[in-house]
Write a protein that holds these residues in place. Structure first.
Motif, PDB file in Angstrom:
ATOM      1  N   ALA A 144      -0.421   1.873   2.750  1.00  0.00           N
ATOM      2  CA  ALA A 144      -0.229   3.018   3.640  1.00  0.00           C
ATOM      3  C   ALA A 144       1.199   3.116   4.162  1.00  0.00           C
ATOM      4  O   ALA A 144       1.733   4.209   4.328  1.00  0.00           O
ATOM      5  N   ASP A 145       1.856   1.984   4.422  1.00  0.00           N
ATOM      6  CA  ASP A 145       3.224   2.017   4.955  1.00  0.00           C
ATOM      7  C   ASP A 145       4.279   2.174   3.864  1.00  0.00           C
ATOM      8  O   ASP A 145       5.470   2.315   4.156  1.00  0.00           O
ATOM      9  N   GLU A 146       3.874   2.079   2.599  1.00  0.00           N
ATOM     10  CA  GLU A 146       4.755   2.215   1.435  1.00  0.00           C
ATOM     11  C   GLU A 146       5.824   1.133   1.369  1.00  0.00           C
ATOM     12  O   GLU A 146       6.879   1.320   0.750  1.00  0.00           O
ATOM     13  N   HIS A 147       5.582  -0.018   1.957  1.00  0.00           N
ATOM     14  CA  HIS A 147       6.502  -1.148   1.866  1.00  0.00           C
ATOM     15  C   HIS A 147       5.938  -2.276   1.020  1.00  0.00           C
ATOM     16  O   HIS A 147       6.531  -3.361   0.955  1.00  0.00           O
ATOM     17  N   SER A 148       4.815  -2.036   0.383  1.00  0.00           N
ATOM     18  CA  SER A 148       4.263  -2.954  -0.603  1.00  0.00           C
ATOM     19  C   SER A 148       3.326  -2.152  -1.499  1.00  0.00           C
ATOM     20  O   SER A 148       2.926  -1.042  -1.151  1.00  0.00           O
ATOM     21  N   ALA A 176       9.474  -6.369  -1.054  1.00  0.00           N
ATOM     22  CA  ALA A 176      10.923  -6.569  -1.178  1.00  0.00           C
ATOM     23  C   ALA A 176      11.448  -6.044  -2.520  1.00  0.00           C
ATOM     24  O   ALA A 176      11.066  -4.964  -2.964  1.00  0.00           O
ATOM     25  N   GLN A 177      12.325  -6.824  -3.166  1.00  0.00           N
ATOM     26  CA  GLN A 177      12.978  -6.356  -4.392  1.00  0.00           C
ATOM     27  C   GLN A 177      11.969  -6.076  -5.503  1.00  0.00           C
ATOM     28  O   GLN A 177      12.115  -5.096  -6.252  1.00  0.00           O
ATOM     29  N   ALA A 178      10.952  -6.927  -5.638  1.00  0.00           N
ATOM     30  CA  ALA A 178       9.948  -6.710  -6.691  1.00  0.00           C
ATOM     31  C   ALA A 178       9.256  -5.364  -6.508  1.00  0.00           C
ATOM     32  O   ALA A 178       9.017  -4.637  -7.490  1.00  0.00           O
ATOM     33  N   HIS A 179       8.937  -5.021  -5.267  1.00  0.00           N
ATOM     34  CA  HIS A 179       8.317  -3.716  -5.009  1.00  0.00           C
ATOM     35  C   HIS A 179       9.260  -2.584  -5.346  1.00  0.00           C
ATOM     36  O   HIS A 179       8.869  -1.589  -5.966  1.00  0.00           O
ATOM     37  N   HIS A 180      10.519  -2.693  -4.942  1.00  0.00           N
ATOM     38  CA  HIS A 180      11.484  -1.626  -5.223  1.00  0.00           C
ATOM     39  C   HIS A 180      11.633  -1.407  -6.728  1.00  0.00           C
ATOM     40  O   HIS A 180      11.742  -0.258  -7.194  1.00  0.00           O
ATOM     41  N   LEU A 181      11.631  -2.487  -7.504  1.00  0.00           N
ATOM     42  CA  LEU A 181      11.792  -2.364  -8.957  1.00  0.00           C
ATOM     43  C   LEU A 181      10.577  -1.684  -9.595  1.00  0.00           C
ATOM     44  O   LEU A 181      10.719  -0.816 -10.465  1.00  0.00           O
ATOM     45  N   THR A 280       6.238  -7.265   6.476  1.00  0.00           N
ATOM     46  CA  THR A 280       7.657  -7.277   6.115  1.00  0.00           C
ATOM     47  C   THR A 280       8.569  -6.780   7.234  1.00  0.00           C
ATOM     48  O   THR A 280       9.785  -6.801   7.080  1.00  0.00           O
ATOM     49  N   ALA A 281       8.009  -6.302   8.360  1.00  0.00           N
ATOM     50  CA  ALA A 281       8.846  -6.008   9.520  1.00  0.00           C
ATOM     51  C   ALA A 281       9.427  -7.318  10.037  1.00  0.00           C
ATOM     52  O   ALA A 281       8.742  -8.344  10.083  1.00  0.00           O
TER      53      ALA A 281
END
Length: 541
Positions: A144-148, A176-181, A280-281
Motif C-alpha cells: 500500500a505504501d509503494e515502498h516494497s 530499497a535498491q532491489a525494489h527500485h530495480l 523502511t522509514a
C-alpha cells in the motif's frame, strides 16, 4: 467579454461570507455577492442556476503519482484484500482476465489489516505462492505504501544480478535498491500509449473530485524520466506541476537537472527514508514489531544539506520525502544549517517542501516555520492507519504512534500546510482529506475545517509556487477555478470550543463549509471549472 452569472447558490467567499452569486468574465472572477445585485450589475450575462448548490474554490492535490493512479483505477487493486489467500485469489482473477504473457501490475495490499484462520493467512504472499498462481507471467504487486513489493520470478529475472542488490530477498517483499530495480523492470513493460491512457484516466478522476491542479512527485526510482517527461507534454485541462526527486550538489547541477527534466522543482519524493508499513522509514529507535531494524537511510546528511544549499543558491524549490523521526531530524538540521550559512530569508524565499512529515515534534516545527518550509501532508494516512491496533501502533507501539500527524501542532508553530493524497496510496478525495484533518484519531491533533480547506486550496497553490494571494479563492481578480457541490448541510465549526463560539457569531463573518463530521455525508461534485471552462460535468448537473 461574455459574462456568466451563477445565481441561487451558496458561494464560499471570505470577503462576502453570505454570498449567493458569482460573476465570471473570460475565465476570471469579476464579482461576488447577492442574486439581486448580481442581476442588476450584469443584465446581459448568461444565467446559470445553482439550484441551492455550494460553490467553492477548486481543490489542488499537491502529491500524486499519475501513472500509478491510473493503474490503480483501471488495473488490479488489492486495497480491499482481507488476507493472503484473498490477495492470491484476486491475483488469480486478474490472470483470467489478462492476455497470455501480459504483465500484471497490482497495487495496495496491506498485511497490517489482514485476518484469516491462522498466522499464515496474515502474512505477505511469497514469490513461490505468486508463481503458482501466475506461472511465467511478470507480476509486480506493490504494498500500500509503494515502498516494497512482491514480484514473480518472471519479473525478477528481468533484472540482472538482482540477488546482489540491497533489499533483496528470494521469498519476501523486496525493499530499497532491489525494489527500485524490479519496479523499473515492471515500468518498462508499460507501453507509451498505455502510459498516456493511464495518466489521462488519473487526471479525469481528479477533475471529477473537484480538483483542477495536481503536483506529480516523481524521481528515478518511482516512475523514471520517460514517464516524467511524458507528463510535460500531456494535454489535459487539469494542470500538472512536476517535481523531480534527484539530489543536486551545486547550483549549476540543480539548474542542469531542472533543464534536463523540465521540472518545476527538485522536490517531492527525493527519498531520505521509506515508509512505516514496509519497515523502511528511518527511526531513532527500533520498530516495536521488529526490534532488529530502525529502517533504511537513502540520503546521508551531507547530501541533504548540499541539495538544500544548491537549490537555495539557484532559487529552485527543493524538498524531500521524510516519514521517520530520524529522517525528519536529519532534514530539519540541514535546513537550519543552510539558513545559518546563507541567511534565513534566502531559504524561506524558495518555499522548500517536506513531504509527509508524520513524525515531527515541536522543535522540528519551529525550525521549519522559521525557514519557510511547507509541510505537504496526507491526513488520510491517519484515517487509514492511525488508531488503536492499527498499522502505526503495530509498527511503533501506542506511545509513539499517538504523536504522528499532529496537524494542530505543526500549524500552530507557523508551518504552512498543504494537504494531498499521495495517490494511489490513498484516494484523491479532498473532502475526506478535510474530514481526516479535522477529526484525526488523536483529537488534539485536529485543526478547524476552515484551516483544512485552506490547506487543500490556497495552501496547495502556494506549495506549488503560486503565491499571488488570489489562487485558491473566489475573490475578484482570481482565476475562475471552482467546483459546484451538492451538500446536505453548511456549518461553521471552529477547531475548539473557544474558537467555535466566536466563529458562529455573525460578527465574525466566517463563511460556512459543508459538515465534515463523522456521521455526515460528504459533498458530491457535480461540476468542476478551470479558468471559466467546465472540465467535469456530472449527471446531476
Amino acid at each position: 467579454m461574455a459574462t456568466e452569472l451563477l445565481l441561487g447558490g451558496f458561494v464560499y467567499s471570505s470577503s462576502v461570507p453570505d454570498a449567493t452569486a458569482l460573476a465570471v468574465t473570460d475565465g476570471v472572477v469579476t464579482w461576488v455577492g447577492s442574486d439581486a445585485v448580481g442581476r442588476a450589475l450584469h443584465p446581459d450575462a448568461q444565467i446559470i442556476d445553482l439550484a441551492d448548490r455550494f460553490v467553492a474554490p477548486a481543490f489542488v492535490d499537491s502529491h500524486v503519482h499519475l501513472t500509478s493512479t491510473g493503474l490503480a483505477l483501471d488495473g488490479l487493486t488489492l486495497h480491499a484484500a482481507t488476507s493472503r489467500s484473498d490477495c492470491l485469489a484476486r491475483l488469480a482473477a486478474a490472470v483470467r482476465h489478462t492476455g497470455d504473457g501480459e504483465p500484471i501490475w497490482g497495487l495496495g495490499w496491506d498485511d497490517s489489516t489482514w485476518g484469516g484462520v491462522d498466522s499464515e493467512d496474515r502474512r505477505f504472499p511469497t514469490t513461490a505462492e505468486i508463481d503458482e498462481v501466475v506461472g511465467h507471467r511478470p507480476v509486480y504487486l506493490a504494498r500500500a505504501d509503494e515502498h516494497s513489493a512482491v514480484a514473480s520470478t518472471a519479473l525478477r529475472r528481468l533484472v540482472p544480478d538482482l540477488d546482489a542488490a540491497d533489499g533483496f530477498d528470494q521469498h519476501a517483499p523486496l525493499v530499497a535498491q532491489a525494489h527500485h530495480l524490479v519496479r523499473a523492470a515492471a515500468r518498462s513493460l508499460i507501453s507509451a500509449d498505455t502510459r498516456l491512457r493511464l495518466q489521462r484516466r488519473a487526471l479525469d478522476a481528479a477533475a471529477a473530485a473537484g480538483v483542477v491542479a495536481v503536483h506529480e512527485n516523481s524521481g528515478p526510482e518511482i516512475a523514471g524520466l520517460d514517464d516524467f517527461l511524458s507528463l510535460a507534454d500531456l494535454d489535459h485541462p487539469v494542470a500538472v506541476r512536476r517535481y523531480w526527486g534527484q539530489a543536486a550538489d551545486s547550483a549549476e547541477h540543480a539548474a542542469e537537472l531542472l533543464s534536463i527534466t523540465r521540472a518545476d522543482g527538485l522536490a517531492g519524493d527525493l527519498f531520505v527514508d521509506g515508509a512505516l508499513g514496509s519497515h523502511t522509514a528511518w527511526l531513532r529507535d527500533p520498530y516495536a514489531d521488529d526490534p532488529h531494524t530502525t529502517g533504511i537511510v537513502h540520503l546521508d546528511p551531507g547530501t541533504i544539506g548540499a541539495h538544500i544549499r544548491a537549490c537555495t543558491l539557484a532559487g529552485i524549490q527543493a524538498g524531500f520525502h521524510v516519514i521517520g523521526d530520524a529522517a525528519t531530524k536529519t532534514a530539519v538540521a540541514a535546513f537550519a544549517a543552510v539558513a545559518e550559512e546563507l541567511g534565513t530569508p534566502a531559504v524561506a524565499r524558495c518555499a522548500h517542501r517536506l513531504e509527509h512529515l508524520e513524525m515531527a515534534d515541536a522543535d522540528d516545527a519551529a525550525v521549519l516555520a522559521r525557514c519557510g518550509v511547507i509541510a505537504s501532508m496526507q491526513p488520510l494516512f491517519d484515517a487509514e492507519w492511525g488508531g488503536a491496533g492499527q498499522l502505526y501502533a503495530q509498527r511503533l507501539g501506542d506511545v509513539r504512534a499517538a504523536d504522528l500527524n499532529d496537524f494542530a501542532m505543526i500549524a500552530k508553530a507557523g508551518v504552512a500546510l498543504s494537504f494531498s493524497s499521495d495517490s494511489p496510496v490513498t484516494a484523491i478525495d479532498p473532502w475526506a482529506t478535510i474530514r481526516a484533518a479535522v477529526h484525526p484519531h488523536r483529537t488534539e491533533s485536529g485543526i478547524s475545517a476552515r484551516a483544512a480547506f485552506g490547506a487543500c486550496t490556497r495552501g496547495a497553490w502556494r506549495a506549488g509556487g503560486i503565491r499571488d494571494g488570489l489562487a485558491g479563492t473566489l475573490e475578484p481578480g482570481a482565476d475562475a477555478d471552482y467546483a459546484v457541490w451538492e451538500v446536505d448541510e453548511l456549518v461553521v465549526a471552529g477547531s475548539h470550543a473557544g474558537v467555535q463560539r466566536w466563529s458562529t457569531d455573525p460578527r465574525s463573518r466566517v463563511p460556512a463549509l459543508p459538515d465534515v463530521s463523522a456521521s455526515a455525508r460528504l459533498p458530491r461534485c457535480v461540476r468542476t471549472v478551470r479558468a471559466g471552462t467546465a472540465i467535469y460535468t456530472g449527471d446531476a448537473w
